[in-house]
Scaffold this motif. Structure first.
Motif, PDB file in Angstrom:
ATOM      1  N   UNK A 476      12.944  -6.330  -7.298  1.00 49.78           N
ATOM      2  CA  UNK A 476      14.051  -6.456  -8.242  1.00 49.78           C
ATOM      3  C   UNK A 476      13.833  -7.602  -9.216  1.00 49.78           C
ATOM      4  N   UNK A 477      13.120  -8.634  -8.780  1.00 54.36           N
ATOM      5  CA  UNK A 477      12.862  -9.805  -9.631  1.00 54.36           C
ATOM      6  C   UNK A 477      11.517  -9.708 -10.343  1.00 54.36           C
ATOM      7  N   UNK A 478      10.817  -8.566 -10.154  1.00 51.80           N
ATOM      8  CA  UNK A 478       9.525  -8.390 -10.807  1.00 51.80           C
ATOM      9  C   UNK A 478       8.388  -9.109 -10.126  1.00 51.80           C
ATOM     10  N   UNK A 479       8.571  -9.546  -8.884  1.00 47.53           N
ATOM     11  CA  UNK A 479       7.509 -10.247  -8.151  1.00 47.53           C
ATOM     12  C   UNK A 479       6.698  -9.203  -7.386  1.00 47.53           C
ATOM     13  N   UNK A 480       5.860  -8.515  -8.115  1.00 41.46           N
ATOM     14  CA  UNK A 480       5.189  -7.327  -7.584  1.00 41.46           C
ATOM     15  C   UNK A 480       4.139  -7.670  -6.530  1.00 41.46           C
ATOM     16  N   UNK A 481       3.364  -8.723  -6.760  1.00 38.02           N
ATOM     17  CA  UNK A 481       2.315  -9.080  -5.805  1.00 38.02           C
ATOM     18  C   UNK A 481       2.914  -9.453  -4.453  1.00 38.02           C
ATOM     19  N   UNK A 482       4.008 -10.214  -4.478  1.00 40.37           N
ATOM     20  CA  UNK A 482       4.658 -10.586  -3.218  1.00 40.37           C
ATOM     21  C   UNK A 482       5.195  -9.358  -2.487  1.00 40.37           C
ATOM     22  N   UNK A 483       5.798  -8.431  -3.237  1.00 38.97           N
ATOM     23  CA  UNK A 483       6.327  -7.219  -2.612  1.00 38.97           C
ATOM     24  C   UNK A 483       5.213  -6.409  -1.972  1.00 38.97           C
ATOM     25  N   UNK A 484       4.088  -6.253  -2.673  1.00 40.99           N
ATOM     26  CA  UNK A 484       2.968  -5.488  -2.123  1.00 40.99           C
ATOM     27  C   UNK A 484       2.411  -6.161  -0.873  1.00 40.99           C
ATOM     28  N   UNK A 512       5.097   1.580  -5.544  1.00 36.00           N
ATOM     29  CA  UNK A 512       5.433   1.003  -6.849  1.00 36.00           C
ATOM     30  C   UNK A 512       4.766  -0.357  -7.035  1.00 36.00           C
ATOM     31  N   UNK A 513       4.881  -1.213  -6.014  1.00 34.62           N
ATOM     32  CA  UNK A 513       4.296  -2.550  -6.131  1.00 34.62           C
ATOM     33  C   UNK A 513       2.777  -2.483  -6.184  1.00 34.62           C
ATOM     34  N   UNK A 514       2.181  -1.605  -5.384  1.00 35.08           N
ATOM     35  CA  UNK A 514       0.719  -1.514  -5.324  1.00 35.08           C
ATOM     36  C   UNK A 514       0.139  -0.973  -6.630  1.00 35.08           C
ATOM     37  N   UNK A 515       0.755   0.072  -7.177  1.00 36.90           N
ATOM     38  CA  UNK A 515       0.251   0.635  -8.436  1.00 36.90           C
ATOM     39  C   UNK A 515       0.319  -0.403  -9.543  1.00 36.90           C
ATOM     40  N   UNK A 516       1.403  -1.133  -9.613  1.00 32.79           N
ATOM     41  CA  UNK A 516       1.597  -2.080 -10.715  1.00 32.79           C
ATOM     42  C   UNK A 516       0.796  -3.367 -10.535  1.00 32.79           C
ATOM     43  N   UNK A 517       0.171  -3.528  -9.351  1.00 29.60           N
ATOM     44  CA  UNK A 517      -0.722  -4.680  -9.142  1.00 29.60           C
ATOM     45  C   UNK A 517      -2.172  -4.234  -9.008  1.00 29.60           C
ATOM     46  N   UNK A 518      -2.453  -2.993  -9.355  1.00 32.51           N
ATOM     47  CA  UNK A 518      -3.833  -2.513  -9.380  1.00 32.51           C
ATOM     48  C   UNK A 518      -4.401  -2.081  -8.049  1.00 32.51           C
ATOM     49  N   UNK A 520      -4.709   0.683  -6.391  1.00 33.99           N
ATOM     50  CA  UNK A 520      -4.533   2.130  -6.522  1.00 33.99           C
ATOM     51  C   UNK A 520      -4.895   2.871  -5.244  1.00 33.99           C
ATOM     52  N   UNK A 521      -5.986   2.509  -4.615  1.00 29.13           N
ATOM     53  CA  UNK A 521      -6.412   3.251  -3.421  1.00 29.13           C
ATOM     54  C   UNK A 521      -5.420   3.086  -2.280  1.00 29.13           C
ATOM     55  N   UNK A 522      -4.922   1.878  -2.095  1.00 28.52           N
ATOM     56  CA  UNK A 522      -3.908   1.662  -1.051  1.00 28.52           C
ATOM     57  C   UNK A 522      -2.661   2.481  -1.352  1.00 28.52           C
ATOM     58  N   UNK A 523      -2.301   2.569  -2.631  1.00 26.83           N
ATOM     59  CA  UNK A 523      -1.128   3.363  -3.013  1.00 26.83           C
ATOM     60  C   UNK A 523      -1.365   4.843  -2.735  1.00 26.83           C
ATOM     61  N   UNK A 524      -2.572   5.350  -3.046  1.00 27.53           N
ATOM     62  CA  UNK A 524      -2.868   6.765  -2.788  1.00 27.53           C
ATOM     63  C   UNK A 524      -2.796   7.078  -1.298  1.00 27.53           C
ATOM     64  N   UNK A 525      -3.307   6.189  -0.479  1.00 28.40           N
ATOM     65  CA  UNK A 525      -3.255   6.395   0.975  1.00 28.40           C
ATOM     66  C   UNK A 525      -1.812   6.454   1.462  1.00 28.40           C
ATOM     67  N   UNK A 526      -0.968   5.557   0.931  1.00 28.54           N
ATOM     68  CA  UNK A 526       0.444   5.553   1.325  1.00 28.54           C
ATOM     69  C   UNK A 526       1.144   6.823   0.865  1.00 28.54           C
ATOM     70  N   UNK A 548       8.153  10.731  -7.815  1.00 36.04           N
ATOM     71  CA  UNK A 548       8.083   9.464  -8.560  1.00 36.04           C
ATOM     72  C   UNK A 548       6.790   8.713  -8.239  1.00 36.04           C
ATOM     73  N   UNK A 549       6.431   8.665  -6.961  1.00 35.50           N
ATOM     74  CA  UNK A 549       5.201   7.971  -6.558  1.00 35.50           C
ATOM     75  C   UNK A 549       3.978   8.648  -7.181  1.00 35.50           C
ATOM     76  N   UNK A 550       3.975   9.971  -7.198  1.00 34.00           N
ATOM     77  CA  UNK A 550       2.843  10.688  -7.800  1.00 34.00           C
ATOM     78  C   UNK A 550       2.789  10.448  -9.304  1.00 34.00           C
ATOM     79  N   UNK A 551       3.957  10.309  -9.934  1.00 37.53           N
ATOM     80  CA  UNK A 551       3.975  10.008 -11.366  1.00 37.53           C
ATOM     81  C   UNK A 551       3.334   8.653 -11.635  1.00 37.53           C
ATOM     82  N   UNK A 552       3.617   7.685 -10.795  1.00 43.48           N
ATOM     83  CA  UNK A 552       3.048   6.351 -10.981  1.00 43.48           C
ATOM     84  C   UNK A 552       1.528   6.361 -10.863  1.00 43.48           C
ATOM     85  N   UNK A 553       1.003   7.286 -10.070  1.00 45.74           N
ATOM     86  CA  UNK A 553      -0.436   7.342  -9.839  1.00 45.74           C
ATOM     87  C   UNK A 553      -1.156   8.306 -10.779  1.00 45.74           C
TER      88      UNK A 553
END
Length: 708
Positions: A476-484, A512-518, A520-526, A548-553
Motif C-alpha cells: 500500500x505504501x509502494x515498498x515493493x522490495x520489502x513486500x516481496x 504483484x511485488x515480485x513482478x514490479x521488482x524484477x 519474474x521467474x519467482x512470480x511465474x512459479x507462484x 490479474x497476475x497473468x496480466x502483470x506477467x
C-alpha cells in the motif's frame, strides 16, 4: 461480637432430590465470636455481604447474584430491608436490574477471610432454604453441600447427578462449582478425582482456565489410570490448545484419545478432533490428516460428523474433489432437522466445511448461528472462536469493516477467557484489516502482538496472517522490495513456507511485488501454483486474481485482454478491495502506455472502490496515479509543492517517506536515472539541498493541505 447470620438460622431444608446421608446440623448454630466482615463494616452489613459472596460461589462467571434470593435469606435471619441500602451507600455493592454486584473485586476474598467457617456454613444453609421450591434442584443441593461437613457421599452423589443433568438451566460455571463441591464430599479417591476432572472441564468451557488448572492439580491427574487419566489429559490438552504450544497440545490430546478409546469413545473422538484443530493451528497438514484418520468408527454415530471427518481427511490428503461431496453434506445438514437445535460445535464444523468449499455466505450463516448459540447457552469458551471464524470469513469476502468489528469483539472475549492463542489470531486478523484501511502503525501493533504469541506457541496460521498483513501494508505504501521479501518464503516451497490454508491467499500480493521488482521467474512459479489452487474453487476471488497476475506477467499484446478478463470475473463476486486493486494496476499500465484518458477512467473507478471499502492507503495510491495523468482532484498540493509537475510531486512524496532512488523507481515503474533527474529538478524548484529538508517541507505542506 456475634453476627446476624448466626442468630436465627432456619432448619435444614428438605432435599428436593430425595434423602441423603448428610450429617446432622443443629437448627440454629451459634457462630463463634469475632469479626463477621471486612474492617469497618457493621454486623448487619457484613451478614448481607457474606450472603452475597456465598451465593456468588455458585457461578464465577455470573454478573452479580439474584437479589430476591439474597434478600429472602437475609430476611430469614432478621436482617432488615434497610441493610441493602446501607451497603449500597457504603459503596460495597450495587443493586441493578434485580442483581446485586460487588463493586470491589477484592471484597469477596476479604469477606471469606473475615467470616469463620461455621458462619459461612450458616449462610449456605440460609441460601439453600431461599432457593427451595425453585425451578432447579442444583442451587439447593450446592448450598447444602457447602454447609455440610465431609464426608457426605449421599449428598455428594445427589449434587453430582444434578451437575450432570442435561437440564439446560445451569451454566458451565455453575456445573463446575457443583462438581467441585461434590468431589469434596466423596469418600472414594478415584471418584473424587473424576468429579474434579469434570469440574475442571466445565471451568474450561466457562472460560475460567486458571480454575480449571487448579482443579486438575487437585485431582492428581498423574495417578489415575485408564479412562480417568485420559479424561484428565483431554482437559489438559484442551487448555493447552487455548493457551500453550499447540504441538504439545496435539500430543497430549492424542494420548488422551488412546486412553479413552476402550471406555469412552465419544470423548476419544472429541480428543482427536481437538488434535486436528491443534495441527491446523500449527500448519501441519499431515498431522491433521493423521488425527482425522485415527480411531475406530462408531456405529450409530452422528452422520454429519462422520461426513466432516471423511471430507476433511480427503482434503488434507490432497484429494479435494473426493472430499467436496461430504463437506457439502455437512453444510447442507447443519441446522436443518425439524425441532433440533445444533450445538455451536456442530455449526462451527459446518462453517469450516463451507470455508474449505469456498462458500463464504454459508460459512457466515453457520458461524453467526454458532456465535448466537454460544452466547445464549454456552459454552462461553466458544464465543471467541466463533467470532474468529466470522471475522476470517468476512475478511475472505472483502468486508473488512465487519471483520474488524468481529475481531475486536473476539479479542476482548478471548482475553477475558484466557485464550491467548485465539487472541493472537484476532490480532493477526486486525493487522490484515489495518493493512487495507491504511494504518501502518496499527498493522505493526497487531502483527507484533500476534507474532509474540505465535512464536512461543507455534501458531503458523497467526504468523502467516501477520506477515501477509505487514507485506500488504508495504504494498500500500509502494515498498515493493520489502513486500516481496516478506511474502517470498511464505508462498514458496521449503521449511519456511506459510500456513497451508493461507499461502495461496497471499500469492497475488507476492506476484504483484515480485513482478514490479524484477523477480519474474519467482512470480511465474507462484502463478503456476496459484492457478492449480484456483481450479479447486476454494476462493471466489481467485479467478479474477489469477487473470490479474497473468496480466502483470504478460506482454503488451495480451495484458489489456487479461486485465479486462479480470474485471469481468470481479463482476461475478462481491469485494470492492480486490476489484479496486485490479483497476489500479490496469490504470497504471494504461498511463505507462501513454493512454492517460483511458487510465483516468480506471483509476477513478479504483479510487471509488477503495473509498467505498475504507481502503485509505490504497486510495492514496489511486489519487497519486490520477495526478500523474494530469487529473486534478481533492488533496492537491499546497504552497511550494504547486511548483512541481505531477511526476516530480510523486517522487518528492516517495523520498519524503524515506524511499531510496531505487525504491522510488520500482514504485513508479521508471528507471533510477529518471528518478535522479527529476529529484535534482525538485531540489532546484523547492530550494532545498538535502533529502531531510525535502522531507520536512513536504510534511509541512501536506499538513497544511489536510488542515487548512
Amino acid at each position: 461480637m456475634s453476627g446476624p447470620i448466626a442468630t436465627t438460622c432456619p432448619a435444614q431444608p428438605a432435599d428436593p432430590s430425595g434423602p441423603v446421608d448428610a450429617p446432622a446440623t443443629p437448627a440454629a448454630p451459634t457462630a463463634p465470636a469475632g469479626p463477621v466482615g471486612p474492617e469497618g463494616t457493621g454486623p448487619a452489613e457484613a451478614g448481607l455481604l457474606l450472603l452475597v459472596v456465598a451465593e456468588g460461589e455458585r457461578d464465577a462467571r455470573a454478573d452479580g447474584v439474584d437479589a430476591s434470593v439474597v434478600l429472602r435469606a437475609a430476611g430469614a435471619c432478621g436482617l432488615g430491608a434497610g441493610v441493602l441500602d446501607a451497603a449500597e451507600a457504603a459503596g460495597h455493592l450495587r443493586l441493578d436490574g434485580g442483581r446485586i454486584r460487588l463493586l470491589d473485586p477484592g471484597l469477596a476474598r476479604a469477606v471469606r477471610a473475615a467470616a469463620p467457617p461455621a458462619r459461612r456454613r450458616a449462610a449456605h444453609r440460609l441460601l439453600a432454604d431461599a432457593h427451595a421450591g425453585g425451578p432447579s434442584a442444583l442451587p439447593v443441593l450446592f448450598h447444602r453441600a457447602s454447609a455440610a461437613v465431609a464426608p457426605a457421599p449421599g449428598l455428594g452423589d445427589a449434587l453430582a447427578a444434578a451437575a450432570a443433568s442435561p437440564d439446560g438451566r445451569p451454566t458451565h460455571a455453575e456445573r463446575s462449582a457443583a462438581w467441585a463441591r461434590a468431589a469434596g464430599l466423596a469418600v472414594d479417591q478415584e471418584l473424587r478425582a473424576v468429579r474434579l476432572i469434570d469440574a475442571a472441564d466445565q471451568a474450561r468451557l466457562a472460560g475460567l482456565p486458571h480454575s480449571a488448572r487448579e482443579l486438575l492439580a487437585r485431582a492428581g491427574c498423574e495417578r489415575p489410570a485408564g479412562a480417568v487419566r485420559g479424561a484428565a489429559q483431554l482437559v489438559s490438552g484442551l487448555l493447552a490448545l487455548q493457551d500453550g504450544p499447540v504441538a504439545d497440545a496435539r500430543e497430549v490430546l492424542l494420548l488422551a484419545a488412546e486412553s479413552l478409546d476402550p471406555a469412552d469413545p465419544p470423548r476419544a473422538l472429541a480428543a482427536r478432533l481437538a488434535a486436528v484443530e491443534a495441527s491446523w493451528a500449527a500448519g501441519d497438514a499431515a498431522a491433521c490428516a493423521e488425527a482425522l484418520d485415527q480411531g475406530p468408527g462408531q456405529p450409530g454415530s452422528d452422520p454429519l460428523l462422520a461426513a466432516y471427518r471423511a471430507g476433511m481427511s480427503a482434503v488434507m490428503h490432497g484429494r479435494p474433489d473426493t472430499g467436496r461431496p461430504s463437506l457439502r453434506e455437512v453444510v447442507a445438514g447443519a441446522g436443518t432437522a425439524a425441532g433440533v437445535h445444533d450445538g455451536p460445535e456442530t455449526l462451527l464444523r459446518a462453517g469450516n466445511a463451507a470455508l474449505v468449499l469456498g462458500d463464504l455466505a454459508a460459512a457466515a450463516r453457520a458461524d453467526s448461528r454458532a456465535l448466537a448459540v454460544a452466547r445464549a447457552t454456552g459454552p462461553y469458551v466458544l464465543v471467541a472462536q466463533a467470532l474468529e471464524r466470522l471475522a476470517y470469513g468476512e475478511l475472505r469476502a472483502g468486508r473488512h469493516a465487519r471483520a474488524r468489528a468481529h475481531a475486536e469483539d473476539g479479542l476482548r472475549t478471548a482475553a477475558g477467557a484466557g485464550q491467548d492463542n485465539l487472541a493472537a489470531h484476532h490480532h493477526a486478523i486486525l493487522a490484515l484489516v489495518a493493512s487495507v484501511e491504511g494504518s501502518p502503525e496499527t498493522v505493526a501493533e497487531h502483527a507484533t502482538a500476534a507474532e509474540r504469541v505465535a512464536a512461543a506457541h507455534g501458531l503458523a496460521q497467526a504468523a502467516t496472517l501477520s506477515q501477509w498483513a505487514r507485506a500488504r501494508a508495504d504494498l500500500a505504501r509502494g515498498r515493493l522490495a520489502e513486500a516481496a521479501a516478506r511474502l517470498g518464503p511464505l508462498v514458496g516451497a521449503g521449511p519456511r513456507r506459510g500456513h497451508f490454508a493461507i499461502r495461496m491467499l497471499a500469492a497475488p500480493c507476492f506476484v504483484e511485488a515480485a513482478v514490479r521488482t524484477g523477480q519474474t521467474e519467482a512470480a511465474r512459479s507462484a502463478v503456476a501454483a496459484f492457478a492449480h489452487w484456483s481450479e479447486q474453487g476454494a476462493d471466489p476471488q481467485a479467478p479474477a486474481q489469477l487473470a490479474r497476475c497473468r496480466a502483470l506477467l504478460s506482454g503488451p499484446e495480451d495484458c489489456e485482454a487479461l486485465f479486462a478478463a479480470a474485471l469481468a470475473r470481479h463482476d461475478e463476486v462481491a469485494g470492492d478491495f480486490e476489484r479496486g486493486r485490479t483497476q489500479l494496476l490496469y490504470g497504471a499500465w494504461l498511463r505507462r502506455r501513454r493512454r492517460p484518458g483511458e487510465a483516468r477512467g480506471r483509476l477513478r473507478d479504483a479510487l471509488v472502490s477503495f473509498e467505498r471499502g475504507g481502503a485509505l492507503g490504497w486510495a492514496a495510491q489511486a489519487r497519486a496515479e490520477l495526478r500523474a495523468t494530469g487529473d486534478a482532484g481533492p488533496g492537491e498540493p499546497a504552497g511550494p509543492l504547486t511548483l512541481l509537475t505531477p511526476q516530480q510531486l510523486r517522487i518528492a512524496r516517495c523520498v519524503a517517506e524515506g524511499a531510496t532512488n531505487r525504491e522510488v523507481a520500482l514504485r513508479l515503474s521508471v528507471s533510477p536515472r529518471t528518478v535522479d533527474h527529476h529529484l535534482r529538478n525538485v531540489f532546484a524548484a523547492l530550494g532545498v539541498r538535502s533529502r531531510v529538508e525535502l522531507s520536512r517541507l513536504v510534511d509541512r505542506a501536506e499538513k497544511t493541505t489536510a488542515h487548512p
